[in-house]
Design a protein around this motif. Structure first.
Motif: not given
Length: 677
Positions: A536-551
């Motif tokens: 996946i390539s979600p929105q380049p927003v730090e908070a979004v990035k952290q969500v996917f890393l946590s998953l």
């Protein structure tokens, strides 16, 4: 191959009351006193007797020589292909290896053949759990069934939305609400159960409010030494569960009942694994003899009302034991995924695993989510316009969003702020028709109970048919270009065995609605253990990035694109469950929920471990097949059904397997195979 009717089934049906109208209508259909078939929609609350009525219909159909096919939503993974396989299993036995379209034609031909000389009835129970299949059933399956065939759809809610938009479907659907029993019917039932005292019948009727399951359990409590009917104002179902647990003959059975309530479906081997001890056949038979324990295709299940009430009581009274059982359930399914994933579809096991394991972000969203029913529906020719209308409306009404939620257990905070443009990055310039044409599995809509599209997901399967086209996609193309030639070649698998999935879009009508986000998370969870890649390539927003890393996603090094706004490098995130990646992912997943899981060596390397085991045990090819089916939880009759041999033959093979493996029973065999001995 169709199910037989036992004397027990006949006797059970003699206790059915208050359903004279529904039974008379079905008898008229069987006796050719009404024209055509159509769809009968049975709906009502849990425990009201829909499943019981379907069993009465099954008995009547059997007596008239009709073909009665009954599927429960929990008996198969919720895809059209798996539904077809379950149907074929009932009609003919083990289905042939074929692609979804070919199997659809085979099943339809078989049904047409059956319908030539007798009535054919297809019953779908707990239909509320099949919501994502509704469009497929309407557009791909039901419309091609014989006109004289009857379809029974039983669920908690009546058919809505697209079912009522079409005049053709409207004229074929007969709504049949299944209501609570009135006073006369309830008294009739009580008399059949031996309750004749007027005052007691009035008391039972009043407290149960005519709910069939509650009434049945109330009758069961009358023989308990300390049984008393509770005062008004208390939770009736929890109260019944407490009374029922007191009636269990001995503490060993009560302990088994509590463990079974934690599992959504169970068999003898699963309960033995859960409790870490051998559950003997006699004790298990005592459990399955209880009136609210019902057979299913995957073993047994407690009625939903009783399961939820019993499980709730266990959680309140013995939280440590409850937590321990929940962990063991998670371990069981994690082991099953590792063991089976190289040779079989594990989508059902994945769904079960995620019932017990949640990371904090999903838990926070689910905690705030509404209780309304939503379902993911694969796109069809008739719903493309709905999907395109959803995208147009989202682009027209987009606005900046701010999402802040707190995990109720850990206290961790989730906050995501998106500008209006960022909130629609993943659906701008997207050609839904092209993705649907590329592979019809690519696009799914999230719908509300009323049929409204509230979210969209574009998950493209990666295989030889999609990779060449995806190389030109402005989002996925750069990812492919970054791969080594050998890695790209590895993605060009046959279409029926995708090498992975690309999440091209995951968009919510209201990006701040936790219900939609929780449903999106659950959808992606289903693809996380496919022994492939999930990108996946979600929105380049730090908070979004952290969500996917946590998953459990990992950022792909050296790969990015600038398609969303033309300037910002946007990274890719990947879960790779090929080879040892699945083991590592499951360990991380359970660890995030505080579960310290160490997978067995055999499950971690199922291919080499299994081959060496079969070699060392000197099993024949047929014995290997039987052993594999035992591990999957199948009983001797089910194994005989699948392999098209007699049950006596299966018993002979089992005797040989046990002797070669050096164990005494099935439970010990299971433990040794999955590394628990």
């Amino acid at each position: 191959m169709l199910g037989k009717i036992s004397a027990f089934d006949v006797r059970e049906c003699q206790f059915v009351v208050g359903r004279q109208q529904e039974i008379a209508l079905f008898s008229r259909f069987l006796d050719n006193r009404m024209s055509g078939g159509g769809i009968w929609n049975l709906y009502g609350t849990g425990g009201v007797g829909k499943s019981t009525l379907l069993q009465v219909y099954r008995l009547l159909a059997h007596q008239q020589g009709a073909c009665y096919l009954l599927l429960d939503s929990r008996d198969f993974s919720h895809t059209g292909h798996d539904l077809l396989k379950a149907l074929y299993m009932q009609m003919k036995g083990v289905p042939p290896e074929s692609d979804p379209q070919s199997l659809l034609e085979i099943v339809l031909d078989e049904i047409q053949e059956l319908a030539r000389d007798r009535k054919v009835i297809l019953a779908l129970d707990t239909f509320e759990e099949m919501s994502g299949l509704e469009a497929w059933l309407r557009d791909r399956f039901f419309k091609w069934l014989p006109e004289q065939m009857l379809v029974l759809i039983a669920g908690r809610q009546p058919l809505k939305g697209p079912w009522l938009h079409s005049p053709v479907w409207r004229e074929r659907i007969v709504r049949m609400p299944v209501e609570h029993l009135n006073r006369e019917a309830a008294f009739d039932y009580l008399r059949r159960c031996g309750v004749t005292e007027e005052e007691r019948m009035v008391r039972m009727w009043h407290h149960s409010m005519g709910h069939p399951l509650a009434l049945s359990l109330t009758v069961a409590t009358q023989w308990a030494p300390d049984q008393t009917l509770r005062e008004d104002g208390m939770n009736w179902f929890d109260d019944i569960a407490a009374l029922w647990l007191k009636e269990v003959p001995h503490k060993d059975l009560r302990r088994i009942v509590e463990a079974a309530s934690v599992l959504r479906q169970f068999n003898q081997e699963m309960l033995s694994y859960l409790l870490e001890e051998d559950i003997n056949a006699s004790l298990f038979e005592s459990l399955t003899a209880l009136s609210f324990v019902q057979p299913s295709e995957r073993g047994w299940k407690m009625h939903d009302v009783m399961r939820e009430a019993t499980c709730g009581l266990l959680r309140e009274r013995m939280p440590k034991l409850y937590r321990s059982l929940m962990e063991r359930c998670a371990f069981y399914y994690a082991e099953a995924i590792l063991h089976k994933s190289r040779k079989a579809d594990v989508s059902w096991e994945v769904v079960e695993l995620f019932y017990y394991v949640e990371d904090y972000s999903l838990r926070a969203m689910k905690h705030m989510a509404a209780r309304e029913k939503y379902y993911w529906e694969p796109l069809t020719d008739s719903t493309i316009m709905d999907a395109e209308a959803y995208v147009r409306d989202r682009l027209r009404t987009r606005k900046s969003t701010s999402l802040k939620k707190i995990d109720p257990e850990s206290g961790l905070e989730i906050q995501i702020d998106l500008s209006a443009q960022e909130s629609t990055y993943m659906i701008q310039d997207i050609d839904l028709a092209a993705f649907y044409k590329m592979d019809s599995r690519s696009v799914q809509l999230l719908r509300s109970e009323e049929g409204q599209a509230v979210a969209i997901a574009v998950l493209v399967p990666l295989h030889s048919g999609t990779i060449p086209r995806l190389s030109h996609d402005p989002v996925f193309g750069p990812f492919l270009a970054n791969l080594a030639p050998s890695d790209r070649k590895a993605l060009e698998t046959p279409p029926d065995r995708p090498a992975g999935w690309f999440i091209r879009s995951l968009d919510y009508g209201d990006p701040t609605d936790p219900t939609y986000i929780a449903e999106g998370m659950k959808l992606t969870n289903a693809y996380m253990c496919s022994r492939g890649i999930l990108v996946i390539s979600p929105q380049p927003v730090e908070a979004v990035k952290q969500v996917f890393l946590s998953l459990g996603f990992e950022q792909v090094p050296g790969a990015s694109h600038c398609h969303y706004d033309g300037t910002t490098p946007t990274p890719y995130f990947i879960i790779d469950t090929r080879e040892d990646g699945l083991r590592d992912f499951l360990v991380r997943l359970l660890s995030q929920s505080g579960m310290n899981w160490s997978p067995s060596e055999e499950a971690s390397s199922p291919k080499s471990g299994q081959e060496s085991r079969w070699t060392s045990w000197n099993l024949t090819a047929r014995e290997q097949q039987v052993a594999e089916l035992v591990v999957e939880g199948h009983s001797n009759p089910e194994i005989a059904h699948r392999l098209q041999v007699s049950e006596m033959t299966v018993k002979k093979h089992m005797s040989g397997i046990l002797g070669k493996a050096g164990v005494k029973n099935r439970v010990q065999l299971i433990r040794r195979i999955i590394g628990q001995a």
